[in-house]
Design an enzyme around this catalytic site. Structure first.
Site, PDB file in Angstrom:
ATOM      1  N   GLU A 178      17.497   9.918  50.406  1.00 62.44           N
ATOM      2  CA  GLU A 178      16.075   9.304  50.579  1.00 62.44           C
ATOM      3  C   GLU A 178      15.073   9.723  49.612  1.00 62.44           C
ATOM      4  O   GLU A 178      14.721  10.842  49.428  1.00 62.44           O
ATOM      5  CB  GLU A 178      15.201   9.584  51.912  1.00 62.44           C
ATOM      6  CG  GLU A 178      16.199   9.331  53.271  1.00 62.44           C
ATOM      7  CD  GLU A 178      16.127   7.773  53.477  1.00 62.44           C
ATOM      8  OE1 GLU A 178      15.177   7.203  53.402  1.00 62.44           O
ATOM      9  OE2 GLU A 178      17.201   7.437  54.050  1.00 62.44           O
ATOM     10  N   CYS A 180       6.392   9.651  51.832  1.00 59.20           N
ATOM     11  CA  CYS A 180       7.384   8.642  51.137  1.00 59.20           C
ATOM     12  C   CYS A 180       7.104   7.183  51.402  1.00 59.20           C
ATOM     13  O   CYS A 180       7.387   6.512  50.633  1.00 59.20           O
ATOM     14  CB  CYS A 180       8.573   9.137  51.654  1.00 59.20           C
ATOM     15  SG  CYS A 180       8.806   9.171  53.438  1.00 59.20           S
TER      16      CYS A 180
HETATM   17  P1  NAP Z   1      12.334  17.799  45.174  1.00 55.88           P
HETATM   18  O1  NAP Z   1      11.734  18.657  44.291  1.00 55.88           O
HETATM   19  O2  NAP Z   1      13.317  16.821  44.728  1.00 55.88           O
HETATM   20  O3  NAP Z   1      13.049  18.770  46.405  1.00 55.88           O
HETATM   21  C1  NAP Z   1      13.488  18.062  47.512  1.00 55.88           C
HETATM   22  C2  NAP Z   1      14.238  19.255  47.932  1.00 55.88           C
HETATM   23  O4  NAP Z   1      15.526  19.367  47.233  1.00 55.88           O
HETATM   24  C3  NAP Z   1      13.818  20.638  48.443  1.00 55.88           C
HETATM   25  O5  NAP Z   1      14.070  21.028  49.468  1.00 55.88           O
HETATM   26  C4  NAP Z   1      14.358  21.509  47.224  1.00 55.88           C
HETATM   27  O6  NAP Z   1      14.140  22.729  47.180  1.00 55.88           O
HETATM   28  C5  NAP Z   1      15.612  20.826  46.961  1.00 55.88           C
HETATM   29  N1  NAP Z   1      16.161  21.107  45.734  1.00 55.88           N
HETATM   30  C6  NAP Z   1      15.679  20.939  44.551  1.00 55.88           C
HETATM   31  N2  NAP Z   1      16.603  21.288  43.624  1.00 55.88           N
HETATM   32  C7  NAP Z   1      17.903  21.148  44.214  1.00 55.88           C
HETATM   33  C8  NAP Z   1      19.127  21.401  43.815  1.00 55.88           C
HETATM   34  N3  NAP Z   1      19.391  21.668  42.378  1.00 55.88           N
HETATM   35  N4  NAP Z   1      20.299  21.566  44.697  1.00 55.88           N
HETATM   36  C9  NAP Z   1      19.945  21.540  46.152  1.00 55.88           C
HETATM   37  N5  NAP Z   1      18.628  21.309  46.489  1.00 55.88           N
HETATM   38  C10 NAP Z   1      17.467  21.274  45.450  1.00 55.88           C
HETATM   39  O7  NAP Z   1      11.209  16.998  45.852  1.00 55.88           O
HETATM   40  P2  NAP Z   1       9.903  17.513  46.505  1.00 55.88           P
HETATM   41  O8  NAP Z   1       8.853  17.728  45.471  1.00 55.88           O
HETATM   42  O9  NAP Z   1       9.962  18.395  47.723  1.00 55.88           O
HETATM   43  O10 NAP Z   1       9.386  16.221  47.379  1.00 55.88           O
HETATM   44  C11 NAP Z   1       8.667  15.059  46.636  1.00 55.88           C
HETATM   45  C12 NAP Z   1       9.362  13.927  46.320  1.00 55.88           C
HETATM   46  O11 NAP Z   1      10.087  13.415  47.668  1.00 55.88           O
HETATM   47  C13 NAP Z   1       8.867  12.697  46.046  1.00 55.88           C
HETATM   48  O12 NAP Z   1       9.396  12.069  44.980  1.00 55.88           O
HETATM   49  C14 NAP Z   1       8.841  11.726  47.264  1.00 55.88           C
HETATM   50  O13 NAP Z   1       8.897  10.391  46.948  1.00 55.88           O
HETATM   51  C15 NAP Z   1      10.215  12.121  47.893  1.00 55.88           C
HETATM   52  N6  NAP Z   1      10.133  11.959  49.254  1.00 55.88           N
HETATM   53  C16 NAP Z   1      10.889  10.856  49.863  1.00 55.88           C
HETATM   54  C17 NAP Z   1      11.002  10.781  51.160  1.00 55.88           C
HETATM   55  C18 NAP Z   1      12.009   9.667  51.658  1.00 55.88           C
HETATM   56  O14 NAP Z   1      11.981   9.661  52.889  1.00 55.88           O
HETATM   57  N7  NAP Z   1      12.625   8.726  50.968  1.00 55.88           N
HETATM   58  C19 NAP Z   1      10.015  11.622  52.110  1.00 55.88           C
HETATM   59  C20 NAP Z   1       9.358  12.278  51.492  1.00 55.88           C
HETATM   60  C21 NAP Z   1       9.220  12.678  50.163  1.00 55.88           C
HETATM   61  P3  NAP Z   1      12.897  23.683  46.619  1.00 55.88           P
HETATM   62  O15 NAP Z   1      11.728  23.294  47.310  1.00 55.88           O
HETATM   63  O16 NAP Z   1      13.392  24.999  47.079  1.00 55.88           O
HETATM   64  O17 NAP Z   1      13.047  23.568  45.144  1.00 55.88           O
END
Ligand code: NAP
Length: 681
Positions: free
Chosen positions: A257, A296
């Site tokens: 997602e 999101c």
């Molecule tokens: P993110 O930076 O991609 O992080 C998401 C998750 O992935 C966090 O738990 C992060 O951990 C983890 N992560 C990061 N790098 C990783 C790796 N190399 N291996 C495994 N896990 C890893 O996103 P965010 O900034 O938290 O969230 C914002 C984004 O999420 C926005 O783009 C938004 O559109 C999207 N979003 C989508 C939905 C949906 O349902 N489609 C819902 C909510 C948000 P850490 O926090 O420890 O880095």
């Protein structure tokens, strides 16, 4: 220094061997907690889930797992106050927290109820009907879903620390999959509190839930076939996960997602002053400001007919001006802070990118007035509305994950659909229209590009849950840029976590495998009428074959007169003779079913408590006056209810005529006592 968050790993709370990174209150900048997973043995966690949690969950039926979800939901309700208090540190207002905490708990309740109502009290689920694979009926096929002996890893974004965890946990647990929860670090203290309360409750079997607080480094390296990763977050991180060798070649199922440039369309039929105009404006402002736009599903692109663009901008700006921004703990604050200063920097960067092809028409990018809060230390931002110039490209590419939307003008429905599609696949779109033609054209145009489409008008507005709310009973996910994943959707979300297998066998062995009587399998004609047997005594395959009864013209006439169903095929011989299917007077289908009930019931009080319906009723051969019908009733499925002293029994009913041809087939659904002390046999 504040407390270091702990991970819950292999049955113990684990504390990292360093001081970790600080996590700051979104509004005050004060340290809330610290986070680190250094030294965490993720391999042991995966092993624990596979060897302890999985077998314990799979030993339970769907109904027993559903009961755990319900107990968990009730338990978390008791701890709502502390979750709410801590949630303010994430920048969330009370209303935002309601979506996160109550929304998460509501999802548990919803799955608990779906699990009981729509899944069997068993560990295997049938998928679709029986396929006859041989002429004689001795070789049949049936699709089944079974639990995978793996582990579900959920990796979540920071924006919904409770809902994000529970909306993934509920379907996975119901599917029999133990889960490792990895929350977004920024707000992980709230997830940690919720997981702590879950673990302390002792409701779930050990190993069913574990928590990684901090980096998930190395976790995917431990996964293999049958394991899945359910990821929510940025497209960038999704790309890294997609390229992991265990996803590419190792059979790990990855659900994504990711970001999404959702749109809302003002229908071309709507004029200022129409209820839909106001609903549209209200919806856009709500989605821009709830969770400070860190949703999101928030509306990023506002598509309006060109001739109304000025009026829409004016109405949106007027409404946005009333949104009070500040510390979410202040009761009059309507929009809190972004999750962190870093997050606000990201949003500001995105706004700069958008300005290449759009003007800011409402809000102050440098920050507006605050009702309460420190503008330096808190990640505050006023909502910003932009208006795109013709031919703008950035609004279709750049996701500002905050209180920011861009108005784009369109000319005609096809153009609106084409603009929506430039988001390359989104989670949700909405259209405000009261015109049936517009509704159909727009929805059919939008549907291939979206996981959910809301049609908003004066009739559904009052009850509408709004553009931005994923619901447990509806699918959440979208194609393309949105990640291509699908979550929730009621039982669909459970079955997605299970393995579908086509089983080919004889009817007898298929009955043994599925626990459900298969047509063609042996029946056990018992000397005792099956209606005299309680659930404890009843067996799948128990059968009663009734004597036959001749249907007379007087029966048909009586039924017509008695019920008022005087359709010509039952009453007018000449007209009935001209009917191409009947060629004369026929018995009512419902008369046949009623007579069949009269043939199979055992009338005295007994363990059968009620008939609650029939499924799959089909009338196959017309019954005419003089035909003799008989019914065979066979126990097809027995489903004891976990929290009641009765259960459901599904009976296979086949009504035949004197030639042995089936005239009607259906399933009779009854409630039967688990035991029957007054049994007089
Ligand atoms: P993110 O930076 O991609 O992080 C998401 C998750 O992935 C966090 O738990 C992060 O951990 C983890 N992560 C990061 N790098 C990783 C790796 N190399 N291996 C495994 N896990 C890893 O996103 P965010 O900034 O938290 O969230 C914002 C984004 O999420 C926005 O783009 C938004 O559109 C999207 N979003 C989508 C939905 C949906 O349902 N489609 C819902 C909510 C948000 P850490 O926090 O420890 O880095």
């Amino acid at each position: 220094m504040s407390a270091l968050l702990e991970s819950y790993a292999a049955g113990h709370w684990f504390r990292a061997d360093d001081d970790g990174e600080p996590l700051l209150d979104a509004a005050t900048g004060e340290e809330v907690a610290r986070i680190s997973s250094r030294g965490l043995d993720v391999a042991a966690m995966v092993g624990h889930a596979r060897e302890i949690g999985g077998p314990a969950l799979r030993a339970l039926t769907f109904h027993q797992r559903a009961a755990l979800l319900k107990a968990l939901a009730k338990h978390l309700l008791e701890h709502k106050d502390e979750l709410y208090a801590l949630s303010a540190s994430t920048g969330a207002t009370t209303q935002d927290t309601w979506i996160d905490v109550d929304g998460g708990i509501g999802t548990l309740f919803s799955y608990a109820s779906k699990g009981v109502r729509e899944l069997p009290n068993d560990t295997v689920v049938l998928d679709g009907g029986l396929e006859r694979l041989g002429k004689a009926g001795t070789f049949v096929g049936q699709h089944v879903h079974t639990s995978r002996p793996g582990v579900a890893v959920q990796i979540n974004a920071f924006n919904f620390p409770v809902w994000g965890m529970l909306e993934k946990l509920a379907p996975a647990l119901l599917a029999g999959l133990p889960t490792i929860v990895k929350p977004g670090s920024q707000t992980a203290y709230l997830t940690e509190l919720a997981v702590r309360r879950i673990v302390e409750s002792g409701i779930l079997p050990e190993g069913a839930v574990q928590l990684v607080a901090g980096s998930a480094r190395g976790l995917l390296d431990e996964l293999t076939v049958h394991d899945c990763v359910d990821f929510t977050g940025s497209a960038h991180t999704a790309g890294i996960l997609r390229r992991h060798p265990n996803v590419l070649d190792g059979g790990v199922v990855l659900g994504v997602e990711a970001d999404s440039l959702n749109c809302s369309i003002l229908g071309p039929d709507v004029r200022p002053g129409d209820p839909e105009f106001d609903l549209f404006v209200k919806g856009v402002v709500t989605e821009m400001t709830v969770k400070a736009g860190q949703k999101c599903t928030a509306i990023r692109r506002v598509l309006v007919p060109g001739e109304l663009a000025d009026q829409v901008v004016e109405a949106l700006a007027a409404r946005l001006a009333k949104v009070t921004v500040g510390d979410p703990r202040h009761p009059d604050v309507r929009m809190g802070a972004l999750a962190s200063l870093a997050q606000r920097d990201e949003v500001r960067k995105a706004v700069e990118a958008l300005r290449a092809s759009a003007e800011i028409v409402a809000g102050d990018p440098a920050g507006g007035p605050l009702l309460d809060g420190d503008p330096e230390r808190g990640a505050f931002m006023t909502p910003l509305l932009l208006r795109a110039r013709p031919g703008a490209t950035e609004p279709h590419d750049v996701e500002p994950f905050g209180p920011v939307s861009t108005v784009l003008a369109y000319d005609g429905i096809e153009a609106a659909i084409a603009l929506a599609a430039r988001g390359k696949g989104s989670l949700v779109a909405s259209v405000a229209t009261h015109d049936p033609g517009v509704a159909r054209s727009v929805v059919l145009g939008l549907a291939p590009w979206h996981g959910r489409v809301l049609v908003l008008d004066r009739d559904d507005a009052k009850e509408s849950t709004g553009h931005g709310s994923p619901l447990p009973v509806l699918v959440h996910g979208g194609p393309g840029r949105a990640g291509g994943g699908e979550e929730l959707g009621g039982v669909r979300g459970v079955l997605r976590h299970m393995q579908r297998t086509a089983v080919q066998a004889s009817p007898d062995l298929l009955t043994a495998i599925t626990g459900r009587w298969t047509p063609g399998a042996a029946r056990a004609a018992s000397p005792v009428h099956p209606f005299r047997k309680s659930l404890a005594e009843l067996r799948v395959g128990d059968t009663i074959a009734s004597p036959s009864r001749t249907v007379s013209r007087a029966d048909i006439d009586h039924f017509s007169e008695f019920t008022g169903d005087t359709f010509y095929a039952h009453t007018d011989p000449e007209a009935a003779a001209r009917n191409p299917l009947f060629g004369g007077i026929v018995a009512h289908g419902y008369l046949v079913v009623s007579l069949a009930a009269g043939l199979f019931v055992d009338p005295a009080p007994g363990p059968v408590l009620a008939n609650f319906g029939v499924d799959a009723l089909r009338f196959l051969t017309p019954v005419k006056a003089g035909d003799a019908i008989a019914v065979t009733l066979t126990v097809k499925q027995i489903t004891p209810r976990v929290n009641a002293d009765y259960g459901e029994v599904r009976w296979d009913a086949v009504v035949t005529n004197q030639e042995g041809e089936p005239v009607a087939t259906y399933d009779v659904l009854t409630l039967v006592a688990k035991t029957w002390p007054g049994d007089d046999r």
